[in-house]
Design a protein around this motif. Structure first.
Motif, PDB file in Angstrom:
ATOM      1  N   MET A 104       0.857  -1.180   0.000  1.00 36.47           N
ATOM      2  CA  MET A 104       0.000   0.000   0.000  1.00 36.47           C
ATOM      3  C   MET A 104       0.893   1.230   0.000  1.00 36.47           C
ATOM      4  SD  MET A 104      -2.741   1.146   2.929  1.00 36.47           S
ATOM      5  CE  MET A 104      -4.195   0.291   2.382  1.00 36.47           C
ATOM      6  N   SER A 105       0.498   2.239  -0.787  1.00 29.54           N
ATOM      7  CA  SER A 105       1.265   3.485  -0.840  1.00 29.54           C
ATOM      8  C   SER A 105       0.307   4.662  -1.018  1.00 29.54           C
ATOM      9  CB  SER A 105       2.295   3.444  -1.969  1.00 29.54           C
ATOM     10  OG  SER A 105       1.655   3.237  -3.212  1.00 29.54           O
ATOM     11  N   THR A 151      -5.474  13.075  -2.940  1.00 25.14           N
ATOM     12  CA  THR A 151      -4.683  11.983  -2.377  1.00 25.14           C
ATOM     13  C   THR A 151      -5.140  10.680  -2.996  1.00 25.14           C
ATOM     14  OG1 THR A 151      -4.460  13.171  -0.290  1.00 25.14           O
ATOM     15  CG2 THR A 151      -4.046  10.803  -0.232  1.00 25.14           C
ATOM     16  N   ARG A 152      -4.165   9.877  -3.434  1.00 22.59           N
ATOM     17  CA  ARG A 152      -4.463   8.552  -3.989  1.00 22.59           C
ATOM     18  C   ARG A 152      -3.870   7.503  -3.053  1.00 22.59           C
ATOM     19  NH1 ARG A 152      -3.899   7.205  -9.720  1.00 22.59           N
ATOM     20  NH2 ARG A 152      -1.911   6.408  -9.068  1.00 22.59           N
ATOM     21  N   LEU A 153      -4.739   6.677  -2.484  1.00 26.37           N
ATOM     22  CA  LEU A 153      -4.321   5.554  -1.660  1.00 26.37           C
ATOM     23  C   LEU A 153      -4.278   4.346  -2.588  1.00 26.37           C
ATOM     24  CD1 LEU A 153      -3.600   4.456   1.130  1.00 26.37           C
ATOM     25  CD2 LEU A 153      -6.038   4.116   1.528  1.00 26.37           C
ATOM     26  N   ILE A 154      -3.088   3.794  -2.827  1.00 24.58           N
ATOM     27  CA  ILE A 154      -2.864   2.789  -3.864  1.00 24.58           C
ATOM     28  C   ILE A 154      -2.588   1.429  -3.249  1.00 24.58           C
ATOM     29  CG2 ILE A 154      -1.406   2.161  -5.830  1.00 24.58           C
ATOM     30  CD1 ILE A 154      -0.703   5.237  -5.931  1.00 24.58           C
ATOM     31  N   CYS A 155      -3.298   0.411  -3.739  1.00 21.70           N
ATOM     32  CA  CYS A 155      -3.062  -0.971  -3.339  1.00 21.70           C
ATOM     33  C   CYS A 155      -2.573  -1.744  -4.560  1.00 21.70           C
ATOM     34  CB  CYS A 155      -4.346  -1.606  -2.821  1.00 21.70           C
ATOM     35  SG  CYS A 155      -4.911  -0.898  -1.263  1.00 21.70           S
ATOM     36  N   CYS A 211      -4.087  11.032   3.854  1.00 20.99           N
ATOM     37  CA  CYS A 211      -3.902   9.632   4.247  1.00 20.99           C
ATOM     38  C   CYS A 211      -2.449   9.390   4.625  1.00 20.99           C
ATOM     39  CB  CYS A 211      -4.278   8.690   3.101  1.00 20.99           C
ATOM     40  SG  CYS A 211      -6.028   8.699   2.681  1.00 20.99           S
ATOM     41  N   THR A 212      -2.254   8.565   5.625  1.00 21.51           N
ATOM     42  CA  THR A 212      -0.918   8.169   6.064  1.00 21.51           C
ATOM     43  C   THR A 212      -0.881   6.654   6.142  1.00 21.51           C
ATOM     44  OG1 THR A 212      -0.770  10.172   7.404  1.00 21.51           O
ATOM     45  CG2 THR A 212       0.810   8.420   7.885  1.00 21.51           C
ATOM     46  N   VAL A 213       0.081   6.045   5.449  1.00 20.41           N
ATOM     47  CA  VAL A 213       0.222   4.593   5.485  1.00 20.41           C
ATOM     48  C   VAL A 213       0.884   4.211   6.799  1.00 20.41           C
ATOM     49  CG1 VAL A 213       1.310   2.587   4.397  1.00 20.41           C
ATOM     50  CG2 VAL A 213       0.321   4.391   2.979  1.00 20.41           C
ATOM     51  N   GLU A 214       0.219   3.342   7.545  1.00 25.41           N
ATOM     52  CA  GLU A 214       0.744   2.885   8.832  1.00 25.41           C
ATOM     53  C   GLU A 214       1.502   1.575   8.690  1.00 25.41           C
ATOM     54  OE1 GLU A 214      -2.784   2.755  11.203  1.00 25.41           O
ATOM     55  OE2 GLU A 214      -2.893   4.929  11.382  1.00 25.41           O
ATOM     56  N   ALA A 215       1.045   0.708   7.780  1.00 31.31           N
ATOM     57  CA  ALA A 215       1.718  -0.567   7.498  1.00 31.31           C
ATOM     58  C   ALA A 215       1.636  -0.787   5.990  1.00 31.31           C
ATOM     59  CB  ALA A 215       1.057  -1.709   8.246  1.00 31.31           C
ATOM     60  N   ALA A 216       2.768  -0.697   5.299  1.00 30.77           N
ATOM     61  CA  ALA A 216       2.781  -0.737   3.838  1.00 30.77           C
ATOM     62  C   ALA A 216       2.853  -2.148   3.258  1.00 30.77           C
ATOM     63  CB  ALA A 216       3.952   0.082   3.303  1.00 30.77           C
ATOM     64  N   ASP A 217       3.439  -3.089   3.990  1.00 31.69           N
ATOM     65  CA  ASP A 217       3.640  -4.441   3.473  1.00 31.69           C
ATOM     66  C   ASP A 217       2.403  -5.290   3.719  1.00 31.69           C
ATOM     67  OD1 ASP A 217       4.653  -6.800   2.501  1.00 31.69           O
ATOM     68  OD2 ASP A 217       6.020  -7.143   4.184  1.00 31.69           O
ATOM     69  N   CYS A 218       1.726  -5.659   2.652  1.00 34.86           N
ATOM     70  CA  CYS A 218       0.501  -6.461   2.782  1.00 34.86           C
ATOM     71  C   CYS A 218       0.792  -7.957   2.760  1.00 34.86           C
ATOM     72  CB  CYS A 218      -0.461  -6.146   1.642  1.00 34.86           C
ATOM     73  SG  CYS A 218      -0.935  -4.412   1.528  1.00 34.86           S
ATOM     74  N   SER A 219       1.951  -8.351   2.265  1.00 28.67           N
ATOM     75  CA  SER A 219       2.242  -9.779   2.118  1.00 28.67           C
ATOM     76  C   SER A 219       2.446 -10.469   3.462  1.00 28.67           C
ATOM     77  CB  SER A 219       3.469  -9.976   1.213  1.00 28.67           C
ATOM     78  OG  SER A 219       4.587  -9.327   1.772  1.00 28.67           O
ATOM     79  N   SER A 220       2.947  -9.745   4.460  1.00 29.17           N
ATOM     80  CA  SER A 220       3.206 -10.374   5.756  1.00 29.17           C
ATOM     81  C   SER A 220       2.048 -10.197   6.738  1.00 29.17           C
ATOM     82  CB  SER A 220       4.480  -9.775   6.360  1.00 29.17           C
ATOM     83  OG  SER A 220       4.276  -8.409   6.624  1.00 29.17           O
ATOM     84  N   GLY A 221       1.115  -9.408   6.390  1.00 30.48           N
ATOM     85  CA  GLY A 221      -0.029  -9.146   7.266  1.00 30.48           C
ATOM     86  C   GLY A 221      -0.948  -8.155   6.592  1.00 30.48           C
TER      87      GLY A 221
END
Length: 163
Positions: free
Chosen positions: A117-118, A126-130, A146-156
């Motif tokens: 996510m970015s 603002t574009r929130l991108i998955c 928007c503020t990304v709190e956890a960017a890595d989706c693969s681990s959680g």
């Protein structure tokens, strides 16, 4: 001496004051995560081969100079089809949307898992991108921050906070 307010005047003042009071409260942040593609809805049909052939001639033909001459995409019709054979999809709640690849079978597309996510901000939007497996992407557009709190989706579960 004060004049008594009529019911109509009271109603008018209340109608003006109520929305101001509701919006005057502190803004609250909403926590968002990337939507699951297995619950996404296709809202536009995939283009037919005839439609792709027609747009290929316009995009890669004489008018290609208007589009910046995309050499790789215009090298062959198969390359063009790989890039442009897309249809609009939306998340289950309609907040995210994206043009997903029609060359993939629906089962493969729906099984694609979120990877990262970015956030991008440009011209007050603002574009929130998955980003998903199989080179798919869903985007939520908002005028909020928007503020990304956890960017890595693969681990959680990735998540962002949006106002």
């Amino acid at each position: 001496m004060t004049m008594p307010l009529t019911n109509r005047a009271r109603s008018a003042l209340l109608a003006l004051a109520l929305p101001a009071a509701l919006f005057a409260g502190a803004a609250h942040a909403e926590t968002l995560s990337c939507p699951a593609l297995d619950k996404a809805v296709q809202v536009a049909a995939c283009p037919s081969d005839a439609e792709l052939q027609y747009t290929f001639m316009g995009f890669c033909g004489d008018n290609a100079r208007l589009y910046g001459r995309d050499v790789f995409t215009c090298a062959t019709f198969e390359n063009y089809k790989a890039v442009k054979n897309t249809a609009l999809w939306e998340s289950e709640n309609g907040s995210f949307s994206g043009y997903l690849n029609c060359n993939l079978d629906t089962a493969t597309l729906r099984a694609s898992r979120a990877l990262k996510m970015s956030v991008e901000k440009k011209n007050g939007l603002t574009r929130l991108i998955c980003d998903y497996e199989n080179d798919q992407r869903m985007v939520m557009r908002t005028k909020g921050t928007c503020t990304v709190e956890a960017a890595d989706c693969s681990s959680g579960e990735c998540r962002a906070s949006c106002e």
